[in-house]
Design a protein around this motif. Structure first.
Motif, mmCIF file in Angstrom:
data_model
loop_
_atom_site.group_PDB
_atom_site.id
_atom_site.type_symbol
_atom_site.label_atom_id
_atom_site.label_comp_id
_atom_site.label_asym_id
_atom_site.label_seq_id
_atom_site.Cartn_x
_atom_site.Cartn_y
_atom_site.Cartn_z
ATOM 1 N N ALA A 146 48.736 -40.639 7.303
ATOM 2 C CA ALA A 146 49.411 -40.754 6.012
ATOM 3 C C ALA A 146 48.996 -39.532 5.200
ATOM 4 O O ALA A 146 47.858 -39.466 4.728
ATOM 5 C CB ALA A 146 48.988 -42.042 5.315
ATOM 6 N N LEU A 147 49.874 -38.569 5.079
ATOM 7 C CA LEU A 147 49.554 -37.345 4.341
ATOM 8 C C LEU A 147 50.369 -37.342 3.047
ATOM 9 O O LEU A 147 49.905 -37.757 2.010
ATOM 10 C CB LEU A 147 49.849 -36.116 5.211
ATOM 11 N N ASN A 167 51.620 -34.832 1.190
ATOM 12 C CA ASN A 167 51.390 -33.814 0.162
ATOM 13 C C ASN A 167 52.700 -33.171 -0.287
ATOM 14 O O ASN A 167 52.817 -32.725 -1.419
ATOM 15 C CB ASN A 167 50.442 -32.732 0.678
ATOM 16 N N MET A 168 53.663 -33.110 0.614
ATOM 17 C CA MET A 168 54.957 -32.496 0.265
ATOM 18 C C MET A 168 55.994 -33.537 -0.143
ATOM 19 O O MET A 168 56.776 -33.301 -1.044
ATOM 20 C CB MET A 168 55.473 -31.687 1.452
ATOM 21 N N ASN A 193 44.771 -38.244 1.856
ATOM 22 C CA ASN A 193 45.210 -38.008 3.240
ATOM 23 C C ASN A 193 44.319 -38.862 4.137
ATOM 24 O O ASN A 193 43.082 -38.711 4.124
ATOM 25 C CB ASN A 193 45.052 -36.536 3.630
ATOM 26 N N TRP A 239 46.271 -26.974 0.070
ATOM 27 C CA TRP A 239 47.455 -27.645 -0.476
ATOM 28 C C TRP A 239 48.701 -26.774 -0.353
ATOM 29 O O TRP A 239 48.620 -25.603 -0.668
ATOM 30 C CB TRP A 239 47.219 -28.002 -1.944
ATOM 31 N N PRO A 240 49.871 -27.303 0.031
ATOM 32 C CA PRO A 240 50.129 -28.704 0.403
ATOM 33 C C PRO A 240 49.954 -28.961 1.899
ATOM 34 O O PRO A 240 50.330 -30.017 2.375
ATOM 35 C CB PRO A 240 51.591 -28.895 0.002
ATOM 36 N N ALA A 241 49.402 -28.007 2.635
ATOM 37 C CA ALA A 241 49.210 -28.208 4.077
ATOM 38 C C ALA A 241 48.071 -29.201 4.321
ATOM 39 O O ALA A 241 47.233 -29.420 3.446
ATOM 40 C CB ALA A 241 48.889 -26.873 4.753
ATOM 41 N N PRO A 242 48.021 -29.775 5.513
ATOM 42 C CA PRO A 242 46.824 -30.535 5.889
ATOM 43 C C PRO A 242 45.608 -29.608 5.918
ATOM 44 O O PRO A 242 45.764 -28.386 6.028
ATOM 45 C CB PRO A 242 47.162 -31.047 7.296
ATOM 46 N N TRP A 301 43.180 -29.286 8.158
ATOM 47 C CA TRP A 301 42.597 -28.872 9.440
ATOM 48 C C TRP A 301 43.008 -27.450 9.802
ATOM 49 O O TRP A 301 44.197 -27.118 9.831
ATOM 50 C CB TRP A 301 42.994 -29.848 10.550
#
Lengths: 142, 142
Positions: free
Chosen positions: A86-87, A89-90, B83, B108-111, B113
């Motif tokens: 569950a992310l 962010n976008m 997340n 942000w907004p990427a994961p 990792w």
């Protein structure tokens, strides 16, 4: 959140994925990217952003549906690993990724997000594939 | 999986994170990266790789602990998004990331990792921080 407010699917989710089934709580959709078996569970409740925004009863139901989907993914695709995330962010509407990952897939061992441009299915092939998946997906009591 | 087999933490998890607390099912740890409030829940059972490898009772308990951690993260850090992810492509031992994300954070907004090199805390500062977190983290009935 008033019960009368309808569930609406956010435009980016609508655009990037196809309907597979409505389960008791969630809509099951598949991401239109043939590089990975990549599914979404989207609770059909308005105004959700986080898993902890679910009511306690819906939270339990969500995890039953997630279990069923994960077990089906493992049985159907025999992946090296499942990725469940569950992310959001976008796209803030609560949606939970369930992805069958393989050591030979494009992004391995990285997460899939942002690695490779989506490769959509041919529309007819995707519909045929979804029809086949529906034969083996768990059936829920109505 | 025999109950007599001990729980052991995989070496990369041991190396990248610090002990915070033992909850009824999971060990709570914090990733040693001051760029994000980034926690792990690791069920203290041997041989687990997927969430669906948990027994049904442990699966329920895990999601209670995940709820508690997520609610605490939201209250404590006021993030823009949580997340929550079970990936494990590199470290197969079941561990579930719980990360408080901000629009101003590095990834942000990427994961998170693979985006930015870890920035470890100063050891004494981390221990002090963990001590403070323990004051507000949920206490479980023993």
């Amino acid at each position: 959140m008033p019960e009368t407010q309808p569930f609406e699917l956010a435009a980016p989710l609508q655009q990037d994925s196809c309907f597979v089934a409505d389960w008791p709580l969630c809509q099951l959709r598949v991401i239109n990217d043939q590089q990975y078996p990549w599914f979404l569970l989207i609770p059909r409740r308005p105004g959700l952003k986080e898993l902890i925004d679910l009511t306690p009863a819906d939270y339990l139901q969500y995890h039953q549906e997630s279990w069923q989907l994960a077990a089906w993914l493992r049985q159907c695709f025999r992946p090296d690993k499942l990725n469940i995330a569950a992310l959001g962010n976008m796209v803030p509407q609560l949606h939970i990724h369930h992805i069958a990952r393989f050591k030979h897939d494009k992004a391995w061992p990285a997460p899939v997000w942002g690695v490779a441009k989506m490769q959509p299915y041919q529309p007819a092939a995707l519909q045929q594939q979804i029809g086949q998946w529906r034969q083996s997906l768990p059936a829920w009591p109505s």
